[in-house]
Design a protein around this motif. Structure first.
Motif, PDB file in Angstrom:
ATOM      1  N   ALA A  36     -14.642  10.830  -0.955  1.00  0.00           N
ATOM      2  CA  ALA A  36     -14.042  11.835  -0.077  1.00  0.00           C
ATOM      3  C   ALA A  36     -12.700  12.310  -0.643  1.00  0.00           C
ATOM      4  CB  ALA A  36     -13.832  11.237   1.315  1.00  0.00           C
ATOM      5  N   PRO A  37     -12.270  13.508  -0.249  1.00  0.00           N
ATOM      6  CA  PRO A  37     -10.972  14.000  -0.723  1.00  0.00           C
ATOM      7  C   PRO A  37      -9.816  13.275  -0.045  1.00  0.00           C
ATOM      8  CG  PRO A  37     -11.925  15.554   0.829  1.00  0.00           C
ATOM      9  CD  PRO A  37     -12.954  14.484   0.602  1.00  0.00           C
ATOM     10  N   SER A  38      -8.686  13.244  -0.725  1.00  0.00           N
ATOM     11  CA  SER A  38      -7.474  12.663  -0.154  1.00  0.00           C
ATOM     12  C   SER A  38      -6.265  13.413  -0.698  1.00  0.00           C
ATOM     13  CB  SER A  38      -7.370  11.175  -0.493  1.00  0.00           C
ATOM     14  OG  SER A  38      -7.270  10.982  -1.887  1.00  0.00           O
ATOM     15  N   ALA A  39      -5.164  13.324   0.014  1.00  0.00           N
ATOM     16  CA  ALA A  39      -3.942  14.012  -0.398  1.00  0.00           C
ATOM     17  C   ALA A  39      -3.532  13.557  -1.798  1.00  0.00           C
ATOM     18  CB  ALA A  39      -2.813  13.721   0.598  1.00  0.00           C
ATOM     19  N   LYS A  40      -3.363  14.530  -2.674  1.00  0.00           N
ATOM     20  CA  LYS A  40      -2.977  14.287  -4.070  1.00  0.00           C
ATOM     21  C   LYS A  40      -3.908  13.274  -4.759  1.00  0.00           C
ATOM     22  CE  LYS A  40       1.787  15.640  -3.691  1.00  0.00           C
ATOM     23  NZ  LYS A  40       2.140  16.698  -4.557  1.00  0.00           N
ATOM     24  N   ASN A  41      -5.137  13.186  -4.272  1.00  0.00           N
ATOM     25  CA  ASN A  41      -6.158  12.283  -4.827  1.00  0.00           C
ATOM     26  C   ASN A  41      -5.662  10.831  -4.889  1.00  0.00           C
ATOM     27  OD1 ASN A  41      -8.754  11.747  -5.802  1.00  0.00           O
ATOM     28  ND2 ASN A  41      -8.077  11.891  -7.924  1.00  0.00           N
ATOM     29  N   ARG A  42      -4.851  10.448  -3.924  1.00  0.00           N
ATOM     30  CA  ARG A  42      -4.274   9.100  -3.912  1.00  0.00           C
ATOM     31  C   ARG A  42      -5.302   8.034  -3.531  1.00  0.00           C
ATOM     32  NH1 ARG A  42       1.473   9.575  -3.961  1.00  0.00           N
ATOM     33  NH2 ARG A  42       1.735   7.547  -2.997  1.00  0.00           N
ATOM     34  N   GLN A  43      -6.360   8.430  -2.818  1.00  0.00           N
ATOM     35  CA  GLN A  43      -7.430   7.507  -2.417  1.00  0.00           C
ATOM     36  C   GLN A  43      -6.842   6.237  -1.790  1.00  0.00           C
ATOM     37  OE1 GLN A  43     -10.515   7.302  -5.614  1.00  0.00           O
ATOM     38  NE2 GLN A  43      -9.175   8.791  -6.613  1.00  0.00           N
ATOM     39  N   PRO A  44      -6.101   6.393  -0.689  1.00  0.00           N
ATOM     40  CA  PRO A  44      -5.354   5.269  -0.121  1.00  0.00           C
ATOM     41  C   PRO A  44      -6.189   4.365   0.783  1.00  0.00           C
ATOM     42  CG  PRO A  44      -5.010   7.168   1.237  1.00  0.00           C
ATOM     43  CD  PRO A  44      -5.890   7.612   0.083  1.00  0.00           C
ATOM     44  N   TRP A  45      -7.453   4.238   0.489  1.00  0.00           N
ATOM     45  CA  TRP A  45      -8.323   3.486   1.382  1.00  0.00           C
ATOM     46  C   TRP A  45      -8.890   2.233   0.743  1.00  0.00           C
ATOM     47  CZ3 TRP A  45      -9.850   8.934   1.275  1.00  0.00           C
ATOM     48  CH2 TRP A  45     -10.515   9.288   0.093  1.00  0.00           C
ATOM     49  N   ARG A  46      -9.142   1.293   1.596  1.00  0.00           N
ATOM     50  CA  ARG A  46      -9.917   0.100   1.254  1.00  0.00           C
ATOM     51  C   ARG A  46     -10.841  -0.119   2.436  1.00  0.00           C
ATOM     52  NH1 ARG A  46      -7.520   1.537  -2.428  1.00  0.00           N
ATOM     53  NH2 ARG A  46      -6.366   0.385  -3.994  1.00  0.00           N
ATOM     54  N   PHE A  47     -12.095  -0.424   2.152  1.00  0.00           N
ATOM     55  CA  PHE A  47     -13.093  -0.600   3.204  1.00  0.00           C
ATOM     56  C   PHE A  47     -13.591  -2.036   3.181  1.00  0.00           C
ATOM     57  CE2 PHE A  47     -13.524   3.822   1.615  1.00  0.00           C
ATOM     58  CZ  PHE A  47     -13.012   4.463   2.725  1.00  0.00           C
ATOM     59  N   ILE A  48     -13.512  -2.691   4.312  1.00  0.00           N
ATOM     60  CA  ILE A  48     -14.036  -4.047   4.436  1.00  0.00           C
ATOM     61  C   ILE A  48     -15.356  -3.939   5.187  1.00  0.00           C
ATOM     62  CG2 ILE A  48     -13.623  -6.378   5.290  1.00  0.00           C
ATOM     63  CD1 ILE A  48     -10.612  -5.690   5.166  1.00  0.00           C
ATOM     64  N   VAL A  49     -16.432  -4.328   4.531  1.00  0.00           N
ATOM     65  CA  VAL A  49     -17.775  -4.224   5.100  1.00  0.00           C
ATOM     66  C   VAL A  49     -18.130  -5.567   5.719  1.00  0.00           C
ATOM     67  CG1 VAL A  49     -20.186  -3.697   4.613  1.00  0.00           C
ATOM     68  CG2 VAL A  49     -18.372  -2.541   3.319  1.00  0.00           C
ATOM     69  N   LEU A  50     -18.424  -5.532   6.996  1.00  0.00           N
ATOM     70  CA  LEU A  50     -18.676  -6.760   7.745  1.00  0.00           C
ATOM     71  C   LEU A  50     -20.115  -6.807   8.232  1.00  0.00           C
ATOM     72  CD1 LEU A  50     -15.428  -6.175   9.689  1.00  0.00           C
ATOM     73  CD2 LEU A  50     -15.746  -7.963   7.985  1.00  0.00           C
ATOM     74  N   ILE A  76     -17.501  -1.365   9.430  1.00  0.00           N
ATOM     75  CA  ILE A  76     -16.623  -1.054   8.301  1.00  0.00           C
ATOM     76  C   ILE A  76     -15.204  -0.885   8.830  1.00  0.00           C
ATOM     77  CG2 ILE A  76     -16.111   0.576   6.438  1.00  0.00           C
ATOM     78  CD1 ILE A  76     -19.142   1.378   6.611  1.00  0.00           C
ATOM     79  N   ALA A  77     -14.313  -1.741   8.377  1.00  0.00           N
ATOM     80  CA  ALA A  77     -12.896  -1.613   8.720  1.00  0.00           C
ATOM     81  C   ALA A  77     -12.252  -0.731   7.656  1.00  0.00           C
ATOM     82  CB  ALA A  77     -12.222  -2.978   8.779  1.00  0.00           C
ATOM     83  N   ALA A  78     -11.723   0.401   8.073  1.00  0.00           N
ATOM     84  CA  ALA A  78     -11.081   1.348   7.156  1.00  0.00           C
ATOM     85  C   ALA A  78      -9.586   1.115   7.183  1.00  0.00           C
ATOM     86  CB  ALA A  78     -11.421   2.779   7.560  1.00  0.00           C
ATOM     87  N   CYS A  79      -9.050   0.699   6.044  1.00  0.00           N
ATOM     88  CA  CYS A  79      -7.635   0.329   5.937  1.00  0.00           C
ATOM     89  C   CYS A  79      -6.932   1.271   4.967  1.00  0.00           C
ATOM     90  CB  CYS A  79      -7.510  -1.100   5.412  1.00  0.00           C
ATOM     91  SG  CYS A  79      -8.457  -2.297   6.366  1.00  0.00           S
ATOM     92  N   THR A  80      -5.630   1.420   5.155  1.00  0.00           N
ATOM     93  CA  THR A  80      -4.854   2.230   4.222  1.00  0.00           C
ATOM     94  C   THR A  80      -3.914   1.347   3.414  1.00  0.00           C
ATOM     95  OG1 THR A  80      -3.414   4.151   3.942  1.00  0.00           O
ATOM     96  CG2 THR A  80      -2.998   2.775   5.861  1.00  0.00           C
ATOM     97  N   THR A  81      -3.739   1.742   2.177  1.00  0.00           N
ATOM     98  CA  THR A  81      -2.811   1.048   1.279  1.00  0.00           C
ATOM     99  C   THR A  81      -1.486   1.798   1.203  1.00  0.00           C
ATOM    100  OG1 THR A  81      -3.599   2.335  -0.613  1.00  0.00           O
ATOM    101  CG2 THR A  81      -4.697   0.240  -0.181  1.00  0.00           C
ATOM    102  N   ASN A  82      -1.398   2.931   1.896  1.00  0.00           N
ATOM    103  CA  ASN A  82      -0.278   3.838   1.681  1.00  0.00           C
ATOM    104  C   ASN A  82       0.283   4.323   3.013  1.00  0.00           C
ATOM    105  OD1 ASN A  82       1.514   5.330   0.272  1.00  0.00           O
ATOM    106  ND2 ASN A  82       0.053   6.775  -0.563  1.00  0.00           N
ATOM    107  N   ILE A  83       0.882   3.434   3.764  1.00  0.00           N
ATOM    108  CA  ILE A  83       1.331   3.740   5.121  1.00  0.00           C
ATOM    109  C   ILE A  83       2.415   4.818   5.145  1.00  0.00           C
ATOM    110  CG2 ILE A  83       2.488   2.782   7.151  1.00  0.00           C
ATOM    111  CD1 ILE A  83       1.084   0.124   6.473  1.00  0.00           C
ATOM    112  N   GLY A  84       3.324   4.808   4.201  1.00  0.00           N
ATOM    113  CA  GLY A  84       4.495   5.667   4.282  1.00  0.00           C
ATOM    114  C   GLY A  84       4.418   7.013   3.592  1.00  0.00           C
TER     115      GLY A  84
END
Length: 169
Positions: A36-50, A76-84
């Motif tokens: 999926a697209p993201s701002a400035k292609n930062r891809q700030p996601w991590r997905f935990i599959v349960l 699927i828990a969708a987490c961000t690595t880039n909060i700020g």
């Protein structure tokens, strides 16, 4: 290839059948989020599959008893690595970035004849502790996927002339 049927037919799953998801279908759903697209292609996601029933049961408690956590074969828990990170317009990017990723997953799930339910009502600290998510990250939302037992009633959408304007308001 027309995507409109998947978008039009998607509804929130009110409950899920006790059936596993084919691994190749799950792989395609996860990949849809990954690309999926993201701002400035930062891809700030991590997905935990349960998939573990015990973990999902504990998540259900963190989600105020939402039974769908016990029913859905995959959470699927969708987490961000880039909060700020803020975009040039001043808005935080992670809510939009993760929304794109989860939306792509939901559309792919519909294409795979799977249902989905987006969950944002949970105690984040409980979820982070249960899933050993680093303190510096945020659990933005969770997506439940499986075969739909019962859909939530389809919501009526506003007419086009109430939401789309051309050239000015």
């Amino acid at each position: 290839m027309e995507l409109i049927p998947e978008i039009k037919n998607r509804v929130t799953a009110g409950s899920f059948q006790d059936l596993p998801i084919p691994e190749d279908s799950l792989d395609r759903v996860l990949n849809a989020g990954r690309i999926a697209p993201s701002a400035k292609n930062r891809q700030p996601w991590r997905f935990i599959v349960l998939k573990d029933p015990e973990i999902k049961e504990k998540l259900k408690n963190s989600a105020y008893g939402d039974e769908r956590f016990s029913e859905a074969p995959v959470v699927i828990a969708a987490c961000t690595t880039n909060i700020g990170y803020r975009m040039p317009n001043g808005e935080l990017s992670y809510p939009m970035d993760l929304s794109f990723a989860i939306s792509f997953m939901m559309i792919q799930a519909e294409h795979e004849n799977l249902g989905s339910a987006l969950v944002t009502t949970y105690r984040e600290d409980d979820v982070k502790n249960l899933l050993t998510i680093p303190y510096s990250m945020k659990v933005v939302m969770m997506l439940l996927i499986g075969r739909v037992e019962k859909p939530v009633d389809k919501e009526t959408r506003l007419p086009v002339n109430r939401v789309i304007y051309f050239d000015q308001w």
